[in-house]
Design an enzyme around this catalytic site. Structure first.
Site, PDB file in Angstrom:
ATOM      1  N   LEU A  23      50.724  30.862 -13.351  1.00 47.28           N
ATOM      2  CA  LEU A  23      49.716  29.796 -13.327  1.00 47.28           C
ATOM      3  C   LEU A  23      50.286  28.456 -13.768  1.00 47.28           C
ATOM      4  O   LEU A  23      49.827  27.409 -13.339  1.00 47.28           O
ATOM      5  CB  LEU A  23      48.556  30.153 -14.269  1.00 47.28           C
ATOM      6  CG  LEU A  23      47.627  31.269 -13.833  1.00 47.28           C
ATOM      7  CD1 LEU A  23      46.689  31.643 -14.954  1.00 47.28           C
ATOM      8  CD2 LEU A  23      46.846  30.855 -12.604  1.00 47.28           C
ATOM      9  N   GLY A  24      51.243  28.501 -14.659  1.00 47.48           N
ATOM     10  CA  GLY A  24      51.784  27.235 -15.133  1.00 47.48           C
ATOM     11  C   GLY A  24      52.865  27.448 -16.158  1.00 47.48           C
ATOM     12  O   GLY A  24      53.111  28.574 -16.606  1.00 47.48           O
ATOM     13  N   GLY A  26      54.267  25.587 -19.731  1.00 48.30           N
ATOM     14  CA  GLY A  26      54.033  24.536 -20.710  1.00 48.30           C
ATOM     15  C   GLY A  26      55.132  24.512 -21.746  1.00 48.30           C
ATOM     16  O   GLY A  26      56.154  25.186 -21.603  1.00 48.30           O
ATOM     17  N   MET A  28      55.186  25.778 -24.609  1.00 53.19           N
ATOM     18  CA  MET A  28      55.385  27.002 -25.376  1.00 53.19           C
ATOM     19  C   MET A  28      55.953  28.150 -24.545  1.00 53.19           C
ATOM     20  O   MET A  28      56.562  29.076 -25.068  1.00 53.19           O
ATOM     21  CB  MET A  28      54.053  27.438 -25.986  1.00 53.19           C
ATOM     22  CG  MET A  28      54.232  28.452 -27.074  1.00 53.19           C
ATOM     23  SD  MET A  28      52.722  29.263 -27.460  1.00 53.19           S
ATOM     24  CE  MET A  28      52.027  28.168 -28.604  1.00 53.19           C
ATOM     25  N   GLY A  29      55.730  28.103 -23.268  1.00 60.40           N
ATOM     26  CA  GLY A  29      56.216  29.181 -22.410  1.00 60.40           C
ATOM     27  C   GLY A  29      55.471  29.153 -21.091  1.00 60.40           C
ATOM     28  O   GLY A  29      54.925  28.118 -20.718  1.00 60.40           O
ATOM     29  N   VAL A  31      52.523  30.659 -18.330  1.00 64.94           N
ATOM     30  CA  VAL A  31      51.202  31.288 -18.288  1.00 64.94           C
ATOM     31  C   VAL A  31      51.078  32.039 -16.970  1.00 64.94           C
ATOM     32  O   VAL A  31      51.403  31.498 -15.909  1.00 64.94           O
ATOM     33  CB  VAL A  31      50.084  30.227 -18.388  1.00 64.94           C
ATOM     34  CG1 VAL A  31      48.718  30.892 -18.425  1.00 64.94           C
ATOM     35  CG2 VAL A  31      50.268  29.376 -19.628  1.00 64.94           C
ATOM     36  N   LYS A  45      49.797  34.144 -21.798  1.00 66.90           N
ATOM     37  CA  LYS A  45      50.784  33.125 -22.152  1.00 66.90           C
ATOM     38  C   LYS A  45      51.954  33.823 -22.830  1.00 66.90           C
ATOM     39  O   LYS A  45      51.760  34.501 -23.840  1.00 66.90           O
ATOM     40  CB  LYS A  45      50.121  32.124 -23.096  1.00 66.90           C
ATOM     41  CG  LYS A  45      50.960  30.927 -23.375  1.00 66.90           C
ATOM     42  CD  LYS A  45      50.159  29.879 -24.107  1.00 66.90           C
ATOM     43  CE  LYS A  45      50.127  28.610 -23.318  1.00 66.90           C
ATOM     44  NZ  LYS A  45      49.471  27.518 -23.966  1.00 66.90           N
ATOM     45  N   ASP A 139      44.521  19.933 -30.096  1.00 64.79           N
ATOM     46  CA  ASP A 139      45.047  19.427 -28.827  1.00 64.79           C
ATOM     47  C   ASP A 139      43.987  19.530 -27.737  1.00 64.79           C
ATOM     48  O   ASP A 139      44.272  19.979 -26.627  1.00 64.79           O
ATOM     49  CB  ASP A 139      46.323  20.191 -28.441  1.00 64.79           C
ATOM     50  CG  ASP A 139      47.131  19.463 -27.364  1.00 64.79           C
ATOM     51  OD1 ASP A 139      46.924  18.243 -27.198  1.00 64.79           O
ATOM     52  OD2 ASP A 139      47.945  20.114 -26.690  1.00 64.79           O
TER      53      ASP A 139
HETATM   54  P1  ADP Z   1      50.505  24.657 -21.786  1.00 66.74           P
HETATM   55  O1  ADP Z   1      49.453  24.146 -22.734  1.00 66.74           O
HETATM   56  O2  ADP Z   1      51.599  25.407 -22.449  1.00 66.74           O
HETATM   57  O3  ADP Z   1      50.932  23.637 -20.786  1.00 66.74           O
HETATM   58  P2  ADP Z   1      48.286  25.934 -20.693  1.00 66.74           P
HETATM   59  O4  ADP Z   1      47.715  26.846 -21.701  1.00 66.74           O
HETATM   60  O5  ADP Z   1      47.629  24.613 -20.545  1.00 66.74           O
HETATM   61  O6  ADP Z   1      49.815  25.767 -20.919  1.00 66.74           O
HETATM   62  O7  ADP Z   1      48.236  26.677 -19.306  1.00 66.74           O
HETATM   63  C1  ADP Z   1      48.901  26.232 -18.133  1.00 66.74           C
HETATM   64  C2  ADP Z   1      47.984  26.422 -16.942  1.00 66.74           C
HETATM   65  O8  ADP Z   1      47.561  27.764 -16.852  1.00 66.74           O
HETATM   66  C3  ADP Z   1      46.699  25.606 -17.097  1.00 66.74           C
HETATM   67  O9  ADP Z   1      46.851  24.339 -16.527  1.00 66.74           O
HETATM   68  C4  ADP Z   1      45.678  26.415 -16.359  1.00 66.74           C
HETATM   69  O10 ADP Z   1      45.677  26.027 -14.997  1.00 66.74           O
HETATM   70  C5  ADP Z   1      46.207  27.822 -16.462  1.00 66.74           C
HETATM   71  N1  ADP Z   1      45.446  28.593 -17.449  1.00 66.74           N
HETATM   72  C6  ADP Z   1      45.699  28.749 -18.777  1.00 66.74           C
HETATM   73  N2  ADP Z   1      44.780  29.530 -19.361  1.00 66.74           N
HETATM   74  C7  ADP Z   1      43.930  29.897 -18.393  1.00 66.74           C
HETATM   75  C8  ADP Z   1      42.744  30.727 -18.364  1.00 66.74           C
HETATM   76  N3  ADP Z   1      42.281  31.332 -19.447  1.00 66.74           N
HETATM   77  N4  ADP Z   1      42.128  30.881 -17.183  1.00 66.74           N
HETATM   78  C9  ADP Z   1      42.601  30.263 -16.077  1.00 66.74           C
HETATM   79  N5  ADP Z   1      43.684  29.495 -16.034  1.00 66.74           N
HETATM   80  C10 ADP Z   1      44.347  29.307 -17.166  1.00 66.74           C
END
Ligand code: ADP
Length: 525
Positions: A23-24, A26, A28-29, A31, A45, A139
């Site tokens: 999904l992404g 960030g 920290m690592g 997702v 995550k 945050d």
């Molecule tokens: P970081 O903060 O480390 O960049 P995020 O927690 O924001 O990572 O997550 C990265 C991406 O994953 C988000 O932009 C979102 O699209 C997706 N994501 C994270 N948590 C969820 C969730 N519970 N349900 C759906 N998508 C999620």
């Protein structure tokens, strides 16, 4: 959601969760979209390995993960599981099938007044639940608010604190998103629940106007404005402006508490699906459909036969190919992946070279070298012995012509053997065939079916193109052949021995399955 397939080297399973896509990524690592054994979809995550090695980080992660699991409420994405002891610690949260607030506004512009009001109510209630668990989010920003069909969901609570006090900030890096940080956070002073209320005010300004109250540039000047200047709230609808301005008060004590915010806007909270404008609902529906199609194509990987180890481990990618062939779908001609050619700007390559994927090469052919050597020997022998055998004068020309033909075929064979091999990249965009700087793209949205045909040394990748799309044609550097209405585009079994062939074919099947699940046909032979 920008869903991307898992890359080779990424885990296919974390704890009891089967990973489906990424999904992404960030600070920290990464997702991942994942599925529990009982079929619930979650977002997992997984902490970066270098952070995982920091014992202090692990300790903070352990503590904060435990507290985050106690956060209740309706508008937070529930933390459902975590393993701080895993090789790479991870945390699983309820999956929300919507875009982040940041994406929703970036794609569709500011949200209508009624939606922002509902957002204010939902987010205030979420903060109330987070603070009730003795956590401060630290945050809250548009990228940490997911837009669910029935209301917003706050993500990343607690976890931000783990990062903000990690080694990263010791190196002087500013952690977080400055435009949404409170003045006390920006100055490095003590941070309490009121800091989240400031961030909530900033998030609401973004939702209503498309920009933060202090701009979006992230510069030092912006940090100065957060601490010293008045926020820009002129574009915020009049009904919400006093509330937003109160949240953005410089002094924490002057900001309302979440309960006070709910007293003002609680009645406007999200009610069913009506809280969102149609374009955002469409985005959510798109995500939900994509998720369902993923269900159809991602087979259940068999559970390990041996009992699971006592500590939940972080398993590497399973080496086995998919156990069940994905169904061939009528709509297979459509894009197999969100990142398709159609969503790219005009002029951009359809199959991007730098988009990661699996790479295959045909080796140089030792058979062709052996053939050339044999032919040269034969030609030399014939030529050297021309005096020893009696040849009629008129047959002499034919004899020499024959030797010449032999030499020519030897030379051609040698050229073929020495020409650099064909390279094939399979990625989420499509197939990219190349040789010495020349390349041919076959994007997935031009393909209705792809698979491996033939057996043994004759195994080849064949594609069937979608109606209205021209089939790949032979060129001097890339020969293709017709095959039952399709086209054979890349040999898989032509090099190496039996094991290399099998291994290459398995890699190819895995790659097609992973990058083209909708059009890959595992039943072809
Ligand atoms: P970081 O903060 O480390 O960049 P995020 O927690 O924001 O990572 O997550 C990265 C991406 O994953 C988000 O932009 C979102 O699209 C997706 N994501 C994270 N948590 C969820 C969730 N519970 N349900 C759906 N998508 C999620």
């Amino acid at each position: 959601m920008d869903v991307q397939p898992l890359l080779a080297g990424e885990p296919s399973r974390v704890g009891d969760y089967r990973l489906l896509a990424r999904l992404g990524k960030g600070s920290m690592g990464s997702v991942y979209l994942a599925r529990s054994r009982g079929g619930r979809t979650v977002a997992v995550k997984v902490v970066r390995s270098d952070l995982a090695e920091d014992p202090q980080f692990r300790e903070r992660f352990r503590r904060e993960a435990a507290i985050s699991r106690t956060v209740g409420g309706f508008w937070t994405a529930a933390v459902v599981d975590a393993d701080p002891e895993a090789e790479q610690p991870w945390l699983a949260t309820e999956y929300v099938p919507g875009p982040t607030l940041h994406q929703a506004v970036a794609e569709n512009g500011p949200l209508p007044e009624q939606t922002v009001g509902a957002l204010a109510a939902g987010l205030a209630e979420a903060l109330g639940a987070i603070h009730a668990a003795d956590l401060v989010h630290r945050d809250l920003k548009p990228a940490n608010v997911l837009i669910g069909p029935d209301g917003p969901r706050v993500i990343d609570f607690g976890i931000s604190r783990v990062m903000s006090s990690s080694a990263m900030t010791a190196t002087g890096t500013f952690f977080g998103t400055p435009g949404y940080f409170s003045p006390e956070q920006t100055e490095g002073s003590e941070v309490g629940p009121a800091s989240d209320v400031f961030s909530l005010g900033a998030v609401l300004v973004f939702a209503a106007t498309g920009h933060g109250p202090f701009g979006e540039d992230g510069t030092v000047a912006m940090l100065y404005r957060v601490v010293n200047s008045e926020p820009e709230v002129g574009d915020v609808p009049a009904s919400l402006r006093p509330l937003v301005a109160a949240c953005l008060a410089k002094k924490p004590a002057e900001r309302p508490t979440p309960t006070m915010i709910l007293d003002r806007v609680g009645g406007a909270g999200p009610q069913g699906r009506q809280w969102l404008p149609a374009q955002v609902t469409a985005l959510i529906d798109e995500n939900t459909t994509r998720l369902q199609s993923m269900d159809e194509v991602v087979p259940a990987t068999p559970e390990p036969q041996s009992p699971r180890p006592p500590t939940r481990a972080y398993d590497p990618v399973l080496p086995e190919p998919p156990v069940a062939p994905p169904p061939r779908q009528a709509e297979a001609a459509g894009p197999s992946h969100p990142r398709t050619a159609s969503s790219k700007p005009a002029g951009a390559p359809l199959v991007r070279k730098d988009n990661p994927g699996a790479v295959f090469r045909t080796g140089r052919r030792s058979g062709a070298v052996a053939y050339a050597a044999m032919v040269f020997l034969l030609a030399y022998g014939a030529y050297a012995s021309r005096g020893a055998i009696e040849i009629a004068e008129n047959a002499r020309v034919i004899f020499l012509l024959g030797v010449g033909c032999l030499v020519l075929s030897g030379v051609l064979s040698l050229v073929r053997a020495l020409l650099p091999g064909l390279r094939l990249k399979v990625n989420s965009d499509g197939l990219l065939v190349s040789r010495v700087g020349l390349s041919r793209q076959i994007p997935w949205n031009h393909v209705s079916r792809v698979g491996l045909v033939g057996s043994g040394k004759k195994q080849t990748v064949a594609v069937w193109v979608a109606a209205g799309t021209p089939a790949p044609r032979s060129t001097w550097w890339h020969r293709v052949r017709g095959y039952h209405g399709g086209t054979k585009v890349f040999p898989v079994g032509s090099t190496g021995g039996l094991w290399t062939r099998r291994w290459q074919a398995k890699r190819m099947r895995d790659a097609l399955y992973r990058y083209a699940p909708r059009v890959y046909d595992a039943r072809l032979l």
